[in-house]
Design a protein around this motif. Structure first.
Motif, PDB file in Angstrom:
ATOM      1  N   THR A   1      -5.154  13.464   7.107  1.00  0.00           N
ATOM      2  CA  THR A   1      -5.757  13.467   8.431  1.00  0.00           C
ATOM      3  C   THR A   1      -4.667  13.579   9.485  1.00  0.00           C
ATOM      4  O   THR A   1      -3.475  13.416   9.202  1.00  0.00           O
ATOM      5  N   VAL A   2      -5.084  13.865  10.719  1.00  0.00           N
ATOM      6  CA  VAL A   2      -4.126  13.949  11.821  1.00  0.00           C
ATOM      7  C   VAL A   2      -3.396  12.626  11.974  1.00  0.00           C
ATOM      8  O   VAL A   2      -2.178  12.582  12.202  1.00  0.00           O
ATOM      9  N   ASP A   3      -4.121  11.519  11.838  1.00  0.00           N
ATOM     10  CA  ASP A   3      -3.516  10.202  11.977  1.00  0.00           C
ATOM     11  C   ASP A   3      -2.497   9.943  10.869  1.00  0.00           C
ATOM     12  O   ASP A   3      -1.414   9.403  11.118  1.00  0.00           O
ATOM     13  N   GLN A   4      -2.827  10.347   9.658  1.00  0.00           N
ATOM     14  CA  GLN A   4      -1.889  10.178   8.547  1.00  0.00           C
ATOM     15  C   GLN A   4      -0.634  11.023   8.757  1.00  0.00           C
ATOM     16  O   GLN A   4       0.484  10.561   8.496  1.00  0.00           O
ATOM     17  N   GLU A   5      -0.813  12.243   9.226  1.00  0.00           N
ATOM     18  CA  GLU A   5       0.330  13.112   9.480  1.00  0.00           C
ATOM     19  C   GLU A   5       1.216  12.530  10.578  1.00  0.00           C
ATOM     20  O   GLU A   5       2.444  12.602  10.498  1.00  0.00           O
ATOM     21  N   ARG A   6       0.602  11.964  11.595  1.00  0.00           N
ATOM     22  CA  ARG A   6       1.377  11.372  12.673  1.00  0.00           C
ATOM     23  C   ARG A   6       2.173  10.159  12.178  1.00  0.00           C
ATOM     24  O   ARG A   6       3.345   9.992  12.528  1.00  0.00           O
ATOM     25  N   ARG A   7       1.537   9.314  11.382  1.00  0.00           N
ATOM     26  CA  ARG A   7       2.243   8.141  10.849  1.00  0.00           C
ATOM     27  C   ARG A   7       3.405   8.576   9.965  1.00  0.00           C
ATOM     28  O   ARG A   7       4.476   7.970   9.995  1.00  0.00           O
ATOM     29  N   TRP A   8       3.183   9.630   9.172  1.00  0.00           N
ATOM     30  CA  TRP A   8       4.253  10.123   8.311  1.00  0.00           C
ATOM     31  C   TRP A   8       5.418  10.657   9.155  1.00  0.00           C
ATOM     32  O   TRP A   8       6.582  10.339   8.897  1.00  0.00           O
ATOM     33  N   THR A   9       5.098  11.431  10.184  1.00  0.00           N
ATOM     34  CA  THR A   9       6.138  11.982  11.045  1.00  0.00           C
ATOM     35  C   THR A   9       6.906  10.878  11.754  1.00  0.00           C
ATOM     36  O   THR A   9       8.139  10.916  11.844  1.00  0.00           O
ATOM     37  N   ASP A  10       6.197   9.880  12.264  1.00  0.00           N
ATOM     38  CA  ASP A  10       6.866   8.748  12.911  1.00  0.00           C
ATOM     39  C   ASP A  10       7.802   8.042  11.934  1.00  0.00           C
ATOM     40  O   ASP A  10       8.913   7.639  12.295  1.00  0.00           O
ATOM     41  N   GLY A  11       7.350   7.908  10.686  1.00  0.00           N
ATOM     42  CA  GLY A  11       8.177   7.267   9.673  1.00  0.00           C
ATOM     43  C   GLY A  11       9.423   8.072   9.350  1.00  0.00           C
ATOM     44  O   GLY A  11      10.512   7.514   9.147  1.00  0.00           O
ATOM     45  N   VAL A  12       9.269   9.388   9.308  1.00  0.00           N
ATOM     46  CA  VAL A  12      10.429  10.256   9.049  1.00  0.00           C
ATOM     47  C   VAL A  12      11.435  10.140  10.186  1.00  0.00           C
ATOM     48  O   VAL A  12      12.650  10.055   9.965  1.00  0.00           O
ATOM     49  N   ARG A  13      10.945  10.135  11.412  1.00  0.00           N
ATOM     50  CA  ARG A  13      11.835   9.988  12.567  1.00  0.00           C
ATOM     51  C   ARG A  13      12.658   8.706  12.467  1.00  0.00           C
ATOM     52  O   ARG A  13      13.880   8.720  12.683  1.00  0.00           O
ATOM     53  N   LEU A  14      11.985   7.616  12.162  1.00  0.00           N
ATOM     54  CA  LEU A  14      12.690   6.340  12.065  1.00  0.00           C
ATOM     55  C   LEU A  14      13.687   6.333  10.919  1.00  0.00           C
ATOM     56  O   LEU A  14      14.798   5.817  11.042  1.00  0.00           O
ATOM     57  N   MET A  15      13.300   6.918   9.802  1.00  0.00           N
ATOM     58  CA  MET A  15      14.195   6.957   8.649  1.00  0.00           C
ATOM     59  C   MET A  15      15.457   7.755   8.959  1.00  0.00           C
ATOM     60  O   MET A  15      16.576   7.325   8.657  1.00  0.00           O
ATOM     61  N   LEU A  16      15.287   8.910   9.580  1.00  0.00           N
ATOM     62  CA  LEU A  16      16.438   9.762   9.865  1.00  0.00           C
ATOM     63  C   LEU A  16      17.358   9.147  10.922  1.00  0.00           C
ATOM     64  O   LEU A  16      18.537   9.515  10.997  1.00  0.00           O
ATOM     65  N   ALA A  17      16.828   8.227  11.722  1.00  0.00           N
ATOM     66  CA  ALA A  17      17.643   7.560  12.736  1.00  0.00           C
ATOM     67  C   ALA A  17      18.423   6.385  12.174  1.00  0.00           C
ATOM     68  O   ALA A  17      19.252   5.797  12.887  1.00  0.00           O
ATOM     69  N   GLU A  18      18.189   6.041  10.914  1.00  0.00           N
ATOM     70  CA  GLU A  18      18.849   4.891  10.301  1.00  0.00           C
ATOM     71  C   GLU A  18      20.354   5.171  10.166  1.00  0.00           C
ATOM     72  O   GLU A  18      20.758   6.129   9.508  1.00  0.00           O
ATOM     73  N   PRO A  19      21.212   4.353  10.785  1.00  0.00           N
ATOM     74  CA  PRO A  19      22.658   4.597  10.733  1.00  0.00           C
ATOM     75  C   PRO A  19      23.218   4.665   9.315  1.00  0.00           C
ATOM     76  O   PRO A  19      24.145   5.442   9.053  1.00  0.00           O
ATOM     77  N   ALA A  20      22.673   3.875   8.421  1.00  0.00           N
ATOM     78  CA  ALA A  20      23.199   3.855   7.050  1.00  0.00           C
ATOM     79  C   ALA A  20      23.043   5.200   6.353  1.00  0.00           C
ATOM     80  O   ALA A  20      23.752   5.497   5.384  1.00  0.00           O
ATOM     81  N   LEU A  21      22.133   6.024   6.855  1.00  0.00           N
ATOM     82  CA  LEU A  21      21.854   7.303   6.204  1.00  0.00           C
ATOM     83  C   LEU A  21      22.803   8.414   6.647  1.00  0.00           C
ATOM     84  O   LEU A  21      23.004   9.393   5.930  1.00  0.00           O
ATOM     85  N   GLN A  22      23.404   8.270   7.825  1.00  0.00           N
ATOM     86  CA  GLN A  22      24.164   9.382   8.410  1.00  0.00           C
ATOM     87  C   GLN A  22      25.364   9.798   7.566  1.00  0.00           C
ATOM     88  O   GLN A  22      25.615  10.987   7.343  1.00  0.00           O
ATOM     89  N   GLY A  23      26.131   8.829   7.092  1.00  0.00           N
ATOM     90  CA  GLY A  23      27.304   9.159   6.289  1.00  0.00           C
ATOM     91  C   GLY A  23      26.948   9.845   4.982  1.00  0.00           C
ATOM     92  O   GLY A  23      27.623  10.802   4.572  1.00  0.00           O
ATOM     93  N   GLU A  24      25.884   9.386   4.350  1.00  0.00           N
ATOM     94  CA  GLU A  24      25.476   9.984   3.078  1.00  0.00           C
ATOM     95  C   GLU A  24      24.948  11.401   3.282  1.00  0.00           C
ATOM     96  O   GLU A  24      25.185  12.291   2.461  1.00  0.00           O
ATOM     97  N   LEU A  25      24.251  11.632   4.380  1.00  0.00           N
ATOM     98  CA  LEU A  25      23.773  12.981   4.667  1.00  0.00           C
ATOM     99  C   LEU A  25      24.939  13.926   4.941  1.00  0.00           C
ATOM    100  O   LEU A  25      24.903  15.101   4.555  1.00  0.00           O
ATOM    101  N   ALA A  26      25.976  13.418   5.591  1.00  0.00           N
ATOM    102  CA  ALA A  26      27.154  14.246   5.846  1.00  0.00           C
ATOM    103  C   ALA A  26      27.812  14.664   4.530  1.00  0.00           C
ATOM    104  O   ALA A  26      28.229  15.816   4.360  1.00  0.00           O
ATOM    105  N   LYS A  27      27.907  13.725   3.582  1.00  0.00           N
ATOM    106  CA  LYS A  27      28.473  14.052   2.270  1.00  0.00           C
ATOM    107  C   LYS A  27      27.608  15.091   1.548  1.00  0.00           C
ATOM    108  O   LYS A  27      28.121  16.032   0.952  1.00  0.00           O
ATOM    109  N   ALA A  28      26.300  14.896   1.597  1.00  0.00           N
ATOM    110  CA  ALA A  28      25.385  15.827   0.934  1.00  0.00           C
ATOM    111  C   ALA A  28      25.489  17.217   1.554  1.00  0.00           C
ATOM    112  O   ALA A  28      25.483  18.231   0.843  1.00  0.00           O
TER     113      ALA A  28
END
Length: 210
Positions: free
Chosen positions: A112-139
């Motif tokens: 649903t639109v609501d499910q897609e929005r919640r998923w997108t919001d979750g992705v935004r928050l995940m990608l903003a996590e500082p712990a992830l930035q260094g590992e993404l740079a290595k990848a």
């Protein structure tokens, strides 16, 4: 004798890759749905139906597991690129290869639109996590090397001598990231496939102004 000895090795490597992908997908799914701090390694192992020890054998933590998913997708882009018609213009091949892995067709359309929005919001928050930035740079560094190899094979260039393969590989990574980030910032989120096409059409045209 040689063929018999090589087959089990290939099978083991394929199963290891499948396990890595399963663990990465479970980590992404849980972190997007629950939030970074609410997910433990034990949760991920249970979701992937493996032991915590198995998770630790592959990844040091959540950030590395998520980055592995990104790397796998970029490696698949390189594989897709190798499979494109040899007479196809390079940037058309790149656009098709990236779209095939970042925005595949044939989704169920059940969300649903609501499910897609919640998923997108979750992705935004995940990608903003500082712990992830260094590992993404290595990848991204590893992905760029593999993409450069695929570009070199296609163009008959040598990445150890010619700058072109590494340059194209870097543009693929940057263009894909810009498309994803741009779509995530829109309200409502914009579809990714046409944005990827636009990004690489602009690159192919030489990035004209306007």
């Amino acid at each position: 004798m040689s063929e018999q000895s090589e087959a089990p090795v290939g099978l083991r490597e394929r199963k290891k890759r499948e396990t890595r992908v399963a663990l990465s997908q479970a980590t992404i799914r849980l972190c997007v749905l629950r939030g970074w701090d609410a997910v433990t390694v034990e949760d991920i192992a249970a979701a992937a139906d493996v032991s915590v020890r198995t998770f630790r054998n592959y990844f040091s933590g959540k950030a590395e597991a998520i980055a592995a998913g990104h790397l796998e997708r970029m490696l698949q882009v390189a594989d897709e690129l190798r499979g494109r018609p040899v007479d196809e213009p390079l940037w058309d091949s790149v656009a098709h290869a990236v779209q095939a892995r970042f925005a595949p067709q044939g989704g169920t359309g059940a969300a649903t639109v609501d499910q897609e929005r919640r998923w997108t919001d979750g992705v935004r928050l995940m990608l903003a996590e500082p712990a992830l930035q260094g590992e993404l740079a290595k990848a991204n560094a590893v992905a760029e090397q593999e993409l450069a190899k695929a570009i070199a094979e296609r163009t008959g260039t040598d990445p150890a001598v010619d700058v072109y393969p590494r340059l194209v590989a870097a543009v693929i990574g940057a263009g894909s990231a810009v498309a994803v980030e741009h779509c995530l910032r829109q309200e409502p989120p914009a579809p990714l496939a046409p944005m990827l096409r636009e990004v690489f059409d602009r690159v192919a045209a030489g990035l004209p102004a306007g």
